[in-house]
Write an enzyme that holds these catalytic residues in place. Structure first.
Site, mmCIF file in Angstrom:
data_model
loop_
_atom_site.group_PDB
_atom_site.id
_atom_site.type_symbol
_atom_site.label_atom_id
_atom_site.label_comp_id
_atom_site.label_asym_id
_atom_site.label_seq_id
_atom_site.Cartn_x
_atom_site.Cartn_y
_atom_site.Cartn_z
ATOM 1 N N ASP A 157 51.228 7.400 43.835
ATOM 2 C CA ASP A 157 50.365 8.571 43.671
ATOM 3 C C ASP A 157 50.490 9.431 44.927
ATOM 4 O OD1 ASP A 157 48.859 7.266 45.654
ATOM 5 O OD2 ASP A 157 47.577 6.332 44.154
ATOM 6 N N ASP A 169 48.548 11.845 47.886
ATOM 7 C CA ASP A 169 47.305 12.203 48.552
ATOM 8 C C ASP A 169 47.569 13.408 49.437
ATOM 9 O OD1 ASP A 169 45.614 9.743 47.825
ATOM 10 O OD2 ASP A 169 47.432 8.861 48.650
ATOM 11 N N ASP A 179 44.518 3.699 58.223
ATOM 12 C CA ASP A 179 44.617 2.266 58.532
ATOM 13 C C ASP A 179 45.902 1.895 59.286
ATOM 14 O OD1 ASP A 179 46.002 2.810 56.176
ATOM 15 O OD2 ASP A 179 45.035 1.259 54.979
#
Ligand code: ATP
Ligand code: MG
Length: 408
Positions: free
Chosen positions: A30, A32, A111
């Site tokens: 996907d 982002d 992260d």
């Protein structure tokens, strides 16, 4: 979408897995987008836009069949564990951080370094503040900042580490490995609904088997499915059974076939449920099917405090477990009716898996495979029925009887 944001005077970057996977030559799952536009400004630019999220306010924009996530840059949480703007729980877990910032603040709350690369639509450059390109090249999964603090902030990052290591074939940085071993108990602090979402990402993305091995290696699997974990430790056959199921799941994903969490949960539950069912039967008089169903119900209940599994999955899962004893019976109408059960396919698949792991007679398994391809007449014979059951053609049934008489 990047162009529209850019033309409207905003910064617009592709970020996260989209950039990382493209660098690795993989097909991103996907996309982002990160921008300095606020969610309301994003909504004003795109018609098909919804604002979601409590902890993070995000814009979801529908793009054909895909949903693209657009996030406004957020301020860093680096060194701000007790910052008033960011809400933490008593163990340091972030509860809310909606403080908007700039890209050079945003990067620090991502992260892993490989997930913190920003592809700028203005000039097609990659902005790399954290050495992410280098870590992608060396296939290293490195947490940004102090690992202990980053894992305390959000213990799900431990699961993400394992998931990315499995999917990307990256090595988890040693400092991160050490920190995971130290902090894994913090997963008990994460809302079980979020862990269910993460469970789906870990086990339905085509890398379930490797993810599972890593989860076991870091003793994280126990934090998610404690009773399954115990059964895996005691029972090598169950371990083989689980691995086979995960490998099958990965093959199905690779072949773009559908997968359902219901089946895998059935696999995870099988050994612990079988064991509790035996205990139940030693205490109370009930059928094997009843005891399996009850044991599965009770285990589902206990499991909710770790990974909350929606009822639409636990209900059919219980059914396919409780149906297993019916495969032991190969004579009579009730046995034949099993073929018409709406969960037959999944229950059959589970039985086949058992038979490949010495938990079910392979000859009997072959019987259940064969009868599926038989016509009504042949089936009656297979199940030792004299008469075709109601619903099948009378003529066929009579023909069947006549032939038998002739043979006699
Ligand atoms: P994939 O979509 O392939 O699973 P991804 O890296 O895109 O991988 P997402 O969950 O889609 O992962 O998140 C997009 C980006 O948002 C991540 O790359 C990361 O930069 C950031 N992010 C997501 N979850 C977290 C988290 N728990 N902590 C910190 N940053 C996160
Ligand atoms: Mg993504």
């Amino acid at each position: 979408m990047l162009y529209r944001l850019h033309k409207s005077g905003f910064q617009a970057f592709l970020v996260g897995g989209g950039v990382r996977d493209a660098l690795l030559g993989l097909h991103p799952k996907d996309f982002d987008i990160a921008t300095d536009a606020h969610p309301e400004e994003v909504r004003a630019l795109f018609g098909n836009c919804r604002l979601i999220g409590r902890r993070f306010r995000l814009a979801h924009i529908r793009f054909g069949r895909e949903i693209i996530e657009v996030a406004t840059f957020r301020a860093a949480t680096e060194g701000t564990e007790n910052n008033g703007d960011v809400e933490h729980d008593h163990k340091g877990r972030i509860l809310r951080d909606n403080v908007y910032g700039t890209i050079d603040e945003d990067v620090w709350r991502r992260d892993f370094t490989c997930n913190a690369l920003y592809y700028n639509i203005a000039d097609f450059s990659i902005w790399d503040y954290v050495g992410g390109v280098d870590d992608v090249k060396r296939r290293r999964l490195v947490l940004i900042g102090d690992p202990d603090r980053r894992l305390r902030e959000d213990p799900v990052r431990m699961l993400r580490a394992v998931r990315f290591a499995a999917k990307l074939d990256f090595k988890i940085d040693l400092a991160v490995q050490k920190s995971i071993r130290k902090n894994r108990e913090l997963l008990s602090n994460v809302p079980p609904a979020r862990l269910f979402d993460e469970f789906l990402k870990m086990f339905q993305a085509g890398f379930a088997e490797t993810t599972f091995e890593l989860l076991r290696e870091f003793d994280l699997f126990r934090m998610l499915f404690p009773e399954t974990d115990r059964a895996l430790n005691d029972d090598d056959a169950f371990l083989r059974f689980t691995r086979t199921a995960l490998a099958n799941t990965d093959q199905r994903v690779a072949a773009e076939k559908s997968v359902t969490p219901m089946f895998l949960l059935g696999v995870f539950f099988w050994a612990p449920v079988k064991r509790s069912a035996e205990e139940l039967r030693s205490r109370e008089k009930m059928s094997v099917a009843q005891s399996l169903s009850l044991a599965a119900y009770e285990l589902s209940g206990r499991q909710q405090s770790r990974v909350s599994i929606p009822r639409r999955f636990t209900t059919p899962m219980r059914e396919i477990l409780a149906m297993q004893p019916r495969f032991d019976v190969r004579r009579g109408k009730r046995a034949m009716n099993l073929l018409e059960h709406r969960r037959f396919r999944a229950a059959y698949d589970l039985m086949m898996l058992r038979s490949s792991c010495e938990d079910f007679d392979p000859e009997l398994a072959a019987f259940w495979t064969d009868v599926q391809n038989q016509n009504a007449e042949e089936r009656c014979k297979s199940f030792d029925l004299q008469q075709a059951p109601r619903g099948t053609s009378r003529r066929k049934a009579r023909g069947h009887r006549r032939r038998r008489t002739k043979q006699q």
